[in-house]
Design a protein around this motif. Structure first.
Motif, PDB file in Angstrom:
ATOM      1  N   SER A   1       0.834  -1.206   0.000  1.00  0.00           N
ATOM      2  CA  SER A   1       0.000   0.000   0.000  1.00  0.00           C
ATOM      3  C   SER A   1       0.866   1.253   0.000  1.00  0.00           C
TER       4      SER A   1
ATOM      5  N   GLN B   1       0.637   5.837  -0.218  1.00  0.00           N
ATOM      6  CA  GLN B   1      -0.183   7.040  -0.154  1.00  0.00           C
ATOM      7  C   GLN B   1       0.601   8.226  -0.694  1.00  0.00           C
TER       8      GLN B   1
ATOM      9  N   LEU C   1      -4.672   7.102  -2.192  1.00  0.00           N
ATOM     10  CA  LEU C   1      -4.249   5.853  -1.554  1.00  0.00           C
ATOM     11  C   LEU C   1      -4.305   4.707  -2.548  1.00  0.00           C
TER      12      LEU C   1
ATOM     13  N   GLN D   1      -3.383   0.841   5.887  1.00  0.00           N
ATOM     14  CA  GLN D   1      -2.582   2.040   5.630  1.00  0.00           C
ATOM     15  C   GLN D   1      -3.035   3.131   6.592  1.00  0.00           C
TER      16      GLN D   1
END
Length: 828
Positions: free
Chosen positions: A141, A143, A170, A178
């Motif tokens: 993950s 961002q 995201l 996350q």
């Protein structure tokens, strides 16, 4: 989000139905399907046909079901992810299955007879089996902060920024969490819109006179805390139908009592003044208002709140802090009460104000429900302040618990304290920071909040919350976002602080596809161009087969014969694989030329295959380094056996990092002996025989004992002195000393008698003495008594012999005579 049980059951039931319908609609109860008939605007059961309505659960059933559902959700949220990575046939399926799964796209990674499913495994396992790190697809993950304006301070008044960052992108891998950090700083002088909504029923007559002089004071109070403030005004009474108001012509024109009082006709809700910063205009418009009246104690305030919130353009709401002040001295009508006046259609949640600001549909649409009001207030980011008189305080406090970001204050009978009440309520609302997400959260996204409020912290909540936040104080929230499944496309999540007009926009997408970068048509690796290469796997062209597209099925003669043992009529590849081009391609848990080896049938330890410390190969565990045993359960480390550099205290041997002690020794490091003598016991007999000539060694003392013995009379208080029992039970006290040459000397302090035996003997002798003395006294008493009785008896006999009695007849004595006459006797 909570829907507490309220004495008004319909309120709690409607709240639960509306807020949890998305959770419930997936269940198997035949009535749950009708929850979809309840739209987001808060309509209730009267929309549903009687047949379907009967299938709906009752209020208490709903509450119990919600309780179990919420407990299950919390339990699932707190439970650790106990799943593990399992083999999958493609890279896409692999990375979607579990966050720990990775895919090896290396061309020569899979050996002959193995399936491409072997490419799916945890990264550590792939590297151990020889896959280069650069050839491993293991997305995580990510961002990206797209917009992050700095937070405002007390010197900035042109534009306010209290919430940051503003936009975030995201990329979430399913099952992987996350964290997003959201900052909030309470700015000084943030603009405020205040709409004053007043009950104009007859009982509020004296309050209206005070409100007419309220404008300048209210603006002055709010300008102490903000640079820009606007106020507006609206009023309400009740629905204009029986039995709420009297519809007789005379009473319609003047509903007040007594009749000489001049009142305006009854109305449901009227918007009087649009939000303005002109105090004079506020006082002028409010001064034109007249009191009205209705027939019952409950008012139509819910209709007024709905219209004041929904009619944004007419009211003039700005994107700032929005306050709705609701003042009344009565109770409230709610959803369902309209049926008394023949009004049965659920409130539609739309604006119905005419040019004069009057609500024109009160006779058509029922009162809104509490849950409906809570939803529209929350969506419009409007904070409600209920200013009510003392007798109604408890009821409105119950109502406030169901409406997010609302407070209740006690209003004096004449509303003389309303300015201070609003100022206090505004201060309370502003110091409470609640971070929430949009209610239309896409399925497959889970959100939890950790709040960092300076002096206190909370974690794992359904919303962020900080209390007592001061002006210019900054607080932070860790928003934990997780995608539980692959999303159909980018989804938007909106975070906002209740009562603040700013938002954080998060665009969420899922990482469910592999971008291997090796896609090649007619790849040479696929048998010279017979297939297309993607993520290390060949997709064969028509007419070709095999892991590398190496054969044509029509050219093979009885291909399955080579996938079985001779004379074997069972399934090909032992039923654990597929026969491709005359060779077995085994499933993930099988291996060998004919897939006979079961790679999942090894011994388990602690519930894990090969103890989690090795790989199962053809039914046998191949242990990792520093592990051994049939289930790799035994560690070759010795750290658990070593103490002060000595393994098992030299009284045992280390097996599986645990000490196995020699006979007579025990504890975790074999440091304690069950049968060994202590130094005091070892030298006891020699100390006794050399010092006193007694004990077990008294006859062989010289030959058995070579210690030097000294007898002293000093007191022995040092803990080094031995105190043991001698052979006769007395207490033996001595000190053991060893010189540099190793010679042992014993310093004997003395030998004390066995006080226990002495005490026992003394007690026993005392008891026996008392017994014998008692028996002696009894014997003496009986002897004396016997002698005395014999003497008395002799004296009695002697007196009896000397006694002389008078034998003359007693003159008074006459013998008894009985005369019987026979009546039949005849003397003749």
């Amino acid at each position: 989000m909570g829907c507490p049980v309220n004495p008004l059951d319909d309120i709690a039931e409607d709240c639960c139905l509306r807020r949890m319908r998305n959770i419930l609609r997936d269940d198997s109860h035949p009535g749950w399907q009708f929850f979809d008939l309840l739209p987001s605007s808060g309509r209730y059961r009267s929309m549903i046909s009687p047949t379907n309505r009967a299938m709906l659960p009752t209020g208490w059933t709903v509450r119990l079901w919600l309780l179990f559902k919420l407990l299950a959700m919390v339990h699932a949220e707190k439970m650790p992810d106990t799943g593990s990575c399992q083999p999958h046939p493609s890279c896409h399926e692999c990375i979607r299955s579990h966050p720990s799964c990775a895919w090896c796209k290396q061309l020569d990674f899979v050996q002959a007879g193995e399936s491409d499913m072997e490419r799916c495994a945890p990264r550590v396992e792939l590297e151990r089996r020889g896959c280069l790190p650069s050839e491993i697809m293991d997305p995580h993950s990510e961002q990206r902060v797209l917009e992050d304006r700095p937070l405002s301070n007390s010197t900035q008044h042109q534009s306010f920024t209290q919430l940051a960052p503003q936009r975030i992108a995201l990329q979430l891998r399913p099952g992987e969490e996350q964290r997003v950090t959201v900052r909030f700083r309470r700015a000084e002088g943030y603009p405020v819109d205040l709409y004053y909504l007043m009950d104009l029923s007859y009982s509020m007559k004296d309050d209206l006179e005070n409100i007419k002089r309220l404008g300048s004071h209210l603006l002055a109070a709010l300008r102490d805390v903000t640079t820009s403030v606007k106020i507006g005004f609206g009023s309400f009474v009740d629905k204009t139908v029986l039995p709420y108001v009297d519809t007789a012509p005379s009473k319609w024109q003047n509903p007040c009592s007594p009749s000489d009082e001049s009142c305006q006709p009854a109305f449901s809700y009227q918007h009087v003044l649009k939000l303005t910063d002109n105090a004079s205009e506020f006082e002028s418009r409010v001064s034109q208002q007249r009191i009205s009246g209705n027939m019952d104690m409950a008012e139509g305030g819910f209709d007024a709140i709905m219209q004041a919130v929904i009619c944004k353009e007419q009211i003039g709401w700005r994107n700032v802090t929005k306050l709705l002040v609701f003042t009344s001295d009565g109770t409230f009508h709610m959803a369902g009460d309209g049926k008394l006046g023949g009004v049965y259609m659920p409130n539609d949640g739309r604006c119905h104000l005419d040019d004069r600001g009057l609500y024109t549909k009160s006779h058509l649409y029922d009162y809104p429900s509490v849950a409906h009001l809570a939803e529209v207030l929350s969506e419009s980011n409007i904070q409600a302040i209920f200013a009510v008189t003392g007798p109604r305080l408890s009821m409105y406090e119950e109502l406030s618990r169901l409406i997010p970001k609302s407070v209740v204050g006690e209003l004096r009978e004449d509303s003389s304290n309303v300015v201070q009440l609003i100022a206090d309520a505004y201060s309370s609302l502003s110091s409470t920071v609640n971070l929430v997400h949009s209610s239309d959260l896409a399925p497959g996204i889970a959100i939890a909040y950790d709040s960092h409020c300076g002096d206190s912290e909370t974690s794992g909540r359904t919303q962020g919350e900080c209390l007592g936040v001061r002006v210019n104080q900054q607080v932070e929230f860790s928003v934990r976002i997780k995608a539980t499944t692959c999303l159909p496309g980018p989804q938007k999540v909106v975070l906002r602080v209740l009562g603040v007009g700013e938002e954080v926009h998060i665009e969420v997408a899922t990482l469910c596809d592999c971008q291997c970068g090796d896609t090649q048509s007619n790849a040479p690796h696929c048998s010279g161009g017979r297939g297309n290469l993607t993520c290390g796997i060949c997709s064969c062209q028509e007419g070709h087969a095999g892991r590398l597209c190496e054969c044509k099925p029509e050219e093979l003669v009885d291909a399955e014969a080579t996938c079985r043992d001779a004379n074997d009529t069972g399934p090909v590849c032992s039923g654990k694989g597929q026969c491709v081009c005359g060779k077995c391609q085994c499933n993930a848990q099988a291996s060998g030329p004919l897939c006979k080896c079961d790679d999942a049938g090894c011994e388990r330890h602690n519930g894990q295959l090969c103890g989690g410390n090795g790989q199962c190969r053809c039914g046998n565990c191949e242990c990792h380094q520093n592990y051994t045993g049939s289930a790799c359960q035994c560690s070759l480390e010795t750290s658990g056996c070593t103490q002060e550099g000595v393994v098992c205290s030299d009284h045992g041997h280390c097996v599986c990092n645990r000490c196995h002690c020699d006979a007579g020794w025990f504890d975790s490091h074999c440091s304690r002996c069950a049968d060994c003598q202590t130094p005091c016991e070892e030298h006891r007999n020699c100390a006794e025989c050399r010092a006193f000539g007694t004990g077990l060694l008294q006859k062989t003392c010289s030959a058995s004992c070579n210690q030097t013995v000294n007898v002293v009379l000093a007191s022995a208080t040092d803990e080094r002195w031995c105190q043991t029992k001698a052979e006769d039970g007395s207490l033996l006290i001595y000190l053991i000393e060893r010189d540099k040459e190793g010679s042992i000397s014993l310093t004997v302090n003395g030998k004390e008698g066995n006080t226990t035996k002495k005490t026992f003997r003394l007690v026993l002798s005392s008891v026996l003495g008392l017994v014998f003395f008692g028996v002696f006294l009894i014997i003496v008493y009986r002897i004396v008594l016997e002698i005395y009785d014999r003497r008395e008896f002799k004296r009695f006999e002697k007196e009896r012999k000397h006694a002389k009695w008078n034998e003359v007849n007693n003159p008074l004595y006459r013998s008894a005579t009985t005369t019987v006459i026979n009546p039949k006797y005849n003397s003749d």
